[in-house]
Design a protein around this motif. Sequence first.
Motif, PDB file in Angstrom:
ATOM      1  N   PRO A  55       0.819  -1.227   0.000  1.00  0.00           N
ATOM      2  CA  PRO A  55       0.000   0.000   0.000  1.00  0.00           C
ATOM      3  C   PRO A  55       0.854   1.279   0.000  1.00  0.00           C
ATOM      4  O   PRO A  55       0.453   2.277  -0.607  1.00  0.00           O
ATOM      5  CB  PRO A  55      -0.818  -0.139   1.280  1.00  0.00           C
ATOM      6  CG  PRO A  55      -0.967  -1.615   1.462  1.00  0.00           C
ATOM      7  CD  PRO A  55       0.364  -2.185   1.010  1.00  0.00           C
ATOM      8  N   GLU A  56       2.002   1.228   0.635  1.00  0.00           N
ATOM      9  CA  GLU A  56       2.871   2.417   0.671  1.00  0.00           C
ATOM     10  C   GLU A  56       3.527   2.730  -0.661  1.00  0.00           C
ATOM     11  O   GLU A  56       4.179   3.762  -0.816  1.00  0.00           O
ATOM     12  CB  GLU A  56       3.938   2.291   1.760  1.00  0.00           C
ATOM     13  CG  GLU A  56       4.717   0.994   1.722  1.00  0.00           C
ATOM     14  CD  GLU A  56       4.163  -0.038   2.695  1.00  0.00           C
ATOM     15  OE1 GLU A  56       2.921  -0.197   2.771  1.00  0.00           O
ATOM     16  OE2 GLU A  56       4.990  -0.701   3.365  1.00  0.00           O
ATOM     17  N   ASP A  57       3.365   1.852  -1.653  1.00  0.00           N
ATOM     18  CA  ASP A  57       3.846   2.138  -3.001  1.00  0.00           C
ATOM     19  C   ASP A  57       2.851   3.000  -3.778  1.00  0.00           C
ATOM     20  O   ASP A  57       3.157   3.441  -4.891  1.00  0.00           O
ATOM     21  CB  ASP A  57       4.084   0.842  -3.774  1.00  0.00           C
ATOM     22  CG  ASP A  57       5.218   0.009  -3.194  1.00  0.00           C
ATOM     23  OD1 ASP A  57       5.061  -1.226  -3.124  1.00  0.00           O
ATOM     24  OD2 ASP A  57       6.256   0.591  -2.825  1.00  0.00           O
ATOM     25  N   THR A  58       1.686   3.225  -3.202  1.00  0.00           N
ATOM     26  CA  THR A  58       0.682   4.054  -3.853  1.00  0.00           C
ATOM     27  C   THR A  58       1.214   5.465  -4.072  1.00  0.00           C
ATOM     28  O   THR A  58       1.689   6.113  -3.135  1.00  0.00           O
ATOM     29  CB  THR A  58      -0.600   4.104  -3.002  1.00  0.00           C
ATOM     30  OG1 THR A  58      -1.167   2.796  -2.928  1.00  0.00           O
ATOM     31  CG2 THR A  58      -1.613   5.068  -3.604  1.00  0.00           C
ATOM     32  N   ALA A  59       1.168   5.920  -5.313  1.00  0.00           N
ATOM     33  CA  ALA A  59       1.714   7.229  -5.675  1.00  0.00           C
ATOM     34  C   ALA A  59       1.454   7.484  -7.151  1.00  0.00           C
ATOM     35  O   ALA A  59       1.019   6.587  -7.877  1.00  0.00           O
ATOM     36  CB  ALA A  59       3.220   7.275  -5.404  1.00  0.00           C
ATOM     37  N   VAL A  60       1.763   8.700  -7.568  1.00  0.00           N
ATOM     38  CA  VAL A  60       1.850   8.998  -8.999  1.00  0.00           C
ATOM     39  C   VAL A  60       3.300   8.744  -9.401  1.00  0.00           C
ATOM     40  O   VAL A  60       4.225   9.261  -8.766  1.00  0.00           O
ATOM     41  CB  VAL A  60       1.442  10.443  -9.316  1.00  0.00           C
ATOM     42  CG1 VAL A  60       1.611  10.715 -10.802  1.00  0.00           C
ATOM     43  CG2 VAL A  60      -0.002  10.691  -8.880  1.00  0.00           C
ATOM     44  N   TYR A  61       3.469   7.956 -10.427  1.00  0.00           N
ATOM     45  CA  TYR A  61       4.803   7.605 -10.892  1.00  0.00           C
ATOM     46  C   TYR A  61       5.125   8.401 -12.152  1.00  0.00           C
ATOM     47  O   TYR A  61       4.321   8.456 -13.085  1.00  0.00           O
ATOM     48  CB  TYR A  61       4.884   6.107 -11.166  1.00  0.00           C
ATOM     49  CG  TYR A  61       4.995   5.294  -9.896  1.00  0.00           C
ATOM     50  CD1 TYR A  61       3.901   5.168  -9.033  1.00  0.00           C
ATOM     51  CD2 TYR A  61       6.185   4.673  -9.539  1.00  0.00           C
ATOM     52  CE1 TYR A  61       4.000   4.446  -7.856  1.00  0.00           C
ATOM     53  CE2 TYR A  61       6.295   3.944  -8.364  1.00  0.00           C
ATOM     54  CZ  TYR A  61       5.195   3.838  -7.524  1.00  0.00           C
ATOM     55  OH  TYR A  61       5.298   3.113  -6.355  1.00  0.00           O
ATOM     56  N   PHE A  62       6.330   8.976 -12.156  1.00  0.00           N
ATOM     57  CA  PHE A  62       6.774   9.809 -13.264  1.00  0.00           C
ATOM     58  C   PHE A  62       8.037   9.224 -13.892  1.00  0.00           C
ATOM     59  O   PHE A  62       8.944   8.794 -13.179  1.00  0.00           O
ATOM     60  CB  PHE A  62       7.099  11.227 -12.786  1.00  0.00           C
ATOM     61  CG  PHE A  62       5.933  11.984 -12.220  1.00  0.00           C
ATOM     62  CD1 PHE A  62       5.618  11.887 -10.866  1.00  0.00           C
ATOM     63  CD2 PHE A  62       5.168  12.803 -13.023  1.00  0.00           C
ATOM     64  CE1 PHE A  62       4.553  12.589 -10.334  1.00  0.00           C
ATOM     65  CE2 PHE A  62       4.100  13.508 -12.504  1.00  0.00           C
ATOM     66  CZ  PHE A  62       3.786  13.405 -11.161  1.00  0.00           C
ATOM     67  N   CYS A  63       8.090   9.299 -15.181  1.00  0.00           N
ATOM     68  CA  CYS A  63       9.287   8.959 -15.922  1.00  0.00           C
ATOM     69  C   CYS A  63      10.052  10.251 -16.185  1.00  0.00           C
ATOM     70  O   CYS A  63       9.435  11.295 -16.448  1.00  0.00           O
ATOM     71  CB  CYS A  63       8.894   8.293 -17.245  1.00  0.00           C
ATOM     72  SG  CYS A  63      10.253   7.929 -18.342  1.00  0.00           S
ATOM     73  N   ALA A  64      11.383  10.178 -16.118  1.00  0.00           N
ATOM     74  CA  ALA A  64      12.192  11.376 -16.328  1.00  0.00           C
ATOM     75  C   ALA A  64      13.448  11.041 -17.109  1.00  0.00           C
ATOM     76  O   ALA A  64      13.996   9.948 -16.970  1.00  0.00           O
ATOM     77  CB  ALA A  64      12.563  11.999 -14.984  1.00  0.00           C
ATOM     78  N   ALA A  65      13.893  12.011 -17.892  1.00  0.00           N
ATOM     79  CA  ALA A  65      15.098  11.852 -18.698  1.00  0.00           C
ATOM     80  C   ALA A  65      16.133  12.887 -18.292  1.00  0.00           C
ATOM     81  O   ALA A  65      15.808  14.066 -18.100  1.00  0.00           O
ATOM     82  CB  ALA A  65      14.783  12.001 -20.180  1.00  0.00           C
ATOM     83  N   ARG A  66      17.360  12.425 -18.167  1.00  0.00           N
ATOM     84  CA  ARG A  66      18.483  13.316 -17.851  1.00  0.00           C
ATOM     85  C   ARG A  66      19.378  13.346 -19.078  1.00  0.00           C
ATOM     86  O   ARG A  66      20.310  12.548 -19.211  1.00  0.00           O
ATOM     87  CB  ARG A  66      19.233  12.799 -16.624  1.00  0.00           C
ATOM     88  CG  ARG A  66      20.338  13.735 -16.153  1.00  0.00           C
ATOM     89  CD  ARG A  66      20.928  13.286 -14.831  1.00  0.00           C
ATOM     90  NE  ARG A  66      21.838  14.319 -14.338  1.00  0.00           N
ATOM     91  CZ  ARG A  66      23.127  14.109 -14.095  1.00  0.00           C
ATOM     92  NH1 ARG A  66      23.665  12.912 -14.257  1.00  0.00           N
ATOM     93  NH2 ARG A  66      23.878  15.089 -13.663  1.00  0.00           N
ATOM     94  N   THR A  67      19.062  14.256 -20.002  1.00  0.00           N
ATOM     95  CA  THR A  67      19.716  14.243 -21.302  1.00  0.00           C
ATOM     96  C   THR A  67      21.146  14.793 -21.256  1.00  0.00           C
ATOM     97  O   THR A  67      21.907  14.586 -22.204  1.00  0.00           O
ATOM     98  CB  THR A  67      18.904  15.038 -22.329  1.00  0.00           C
ATOM     99  OG1 THR A  67      18.801  16.398 -21.902  1.00  0.00           O
ATOM    100  CG2 THR A  67      17.513  14.454 -22.503  1.00  0.00           C
ATOM    101  N   VAL A  68      21.495  15.463 -20.175  1.00  0.00           N
ATOM    102  CA  VAL A  68      22.825  16.087 -20.120  1.00  0.00           C
ATOM    103  C   VAL A  68      23.909  15.105 -19.677  1.00  0.00           C
ATOM    104  O   VAL A  68      25.097  15.428 -19.726  1.00  0.00           O
ATOM    105  CB  VAL A  68      22.824  17.297 -19.166  1.00  0.00           C
ATOM    106  CG1 VAL A  68      21.885  18.370 -19.682  1.00  0.00           C
ATOM    107  CG2 VAL A  68      22.465  16.884 -17.744  1.00  0.00           C
ATOM    108  N   SER A  69      23.489  13.920 -19.230  1.00  0.00           N
ATOM    109  CA  SER A  69      24.482  12.987 -18.705  1.00  0.00           C
ATOM    110  C   SER A  69      23.959  11.557 -18.772  1.00  0.00           C
ATOM    111  O   SER A  69      22.756  11.327 -18.646  1.00  0.00           O
ATOM    112  CB  SER A  69      24.805  13.339 -17.249  1.00  0.00           C
ATOM    113  OG  SER A  69      25.589  12.331 -16.646  1.00  0.00           O
ATOM    114  N   PRO A  70      24.850  10.602 -18.940  1.00  0.00           N
ATOM    115  CA  PRO A  70      24.429   9.196 -18.950  1.00  0.00           C
ATOM    116  C   PRO A  70      24.307   8.588 -17.552  1.00  0.00           C
ATOM    117  O   PRO A  70      23.937   7.425 -17.411  1.00  0.00           O
ATOM    118  CB  PRO A  70      25.554   8.514 -19.725  1.00  0.00           C
ATOM    119  CG  PRO A  70      26.765   9.325 -19.396  1.00  0.00           C
ATOM    120  CD  PRO A  70      26.278  10.737 -19.284  1.00  0.00           C
ATOM    121  N   VAL A  71      24.624   9.403 -16.528  1.00  0.00           N
ATOM    122  CA  VAL A  71      24.701   8.903 -15.159  1.00  0.00           C
ATOM    123  C   VAL A  71      23.432   9.255 -14.385  1.00  0.00           C
ATOM    124  O   VAL A  71      22.933  10.382 -14.468  1.00  0.00           O
ATOM    125  CB  VAL A  71      25.924   9.515 -14.440  1.00  0.00           C
ATOM    126  CG1 VAL A  71      25.974   9.060 -12.989  1.00  0.00           C
ATOM    127  CG2 VAL A  71      27.203   9.133 -15.177  1.00  0.00           C
TER     128      VAL A  71
END
Length: 124
Positions: free
Chosen positions: A87-103
């Motif tokens: 139940p504590e995993d309940t959330a809005v999940y977002f995908c994100a990109a870090r285009t300035v670095s591969p790390v």
Amino acid sequence: QVQLVESGGGLVQAGGSLALSCAASGRTSSSSAMGWFRQTPGKERELVAGISSSGLTTYADSVKGRFTISRDNAKNTVYLLMNSLKPEDTAVYFCAARTVSPVVRLEVREYDYWGQGTQVTVSS
């Protein structure tokens, strides 16, 4: 510009599984680090899992052993497989990109493109 579109969220019972997908389009790059974040009302957005351009993964302690992040550069898609959901995993999940670095970095400010988010609800 990079566009990120998440899919796969929904309602699941505790102990169940869900698989999220994040499709990238536009000026995508396999050299970008990618991350899955989540946020609940009144709390800061936090990194759940990240994957570098070379495939190195990072997980929050709360999801280690239960979540798996992967990427298919040929399809410009990042996945998050979530098992043994709580139940504590309940959330809005977002995908994100870090285009300035591969790390992968933990900080929200390090990511320059975001998806619109997908709701994950885990019932007890």
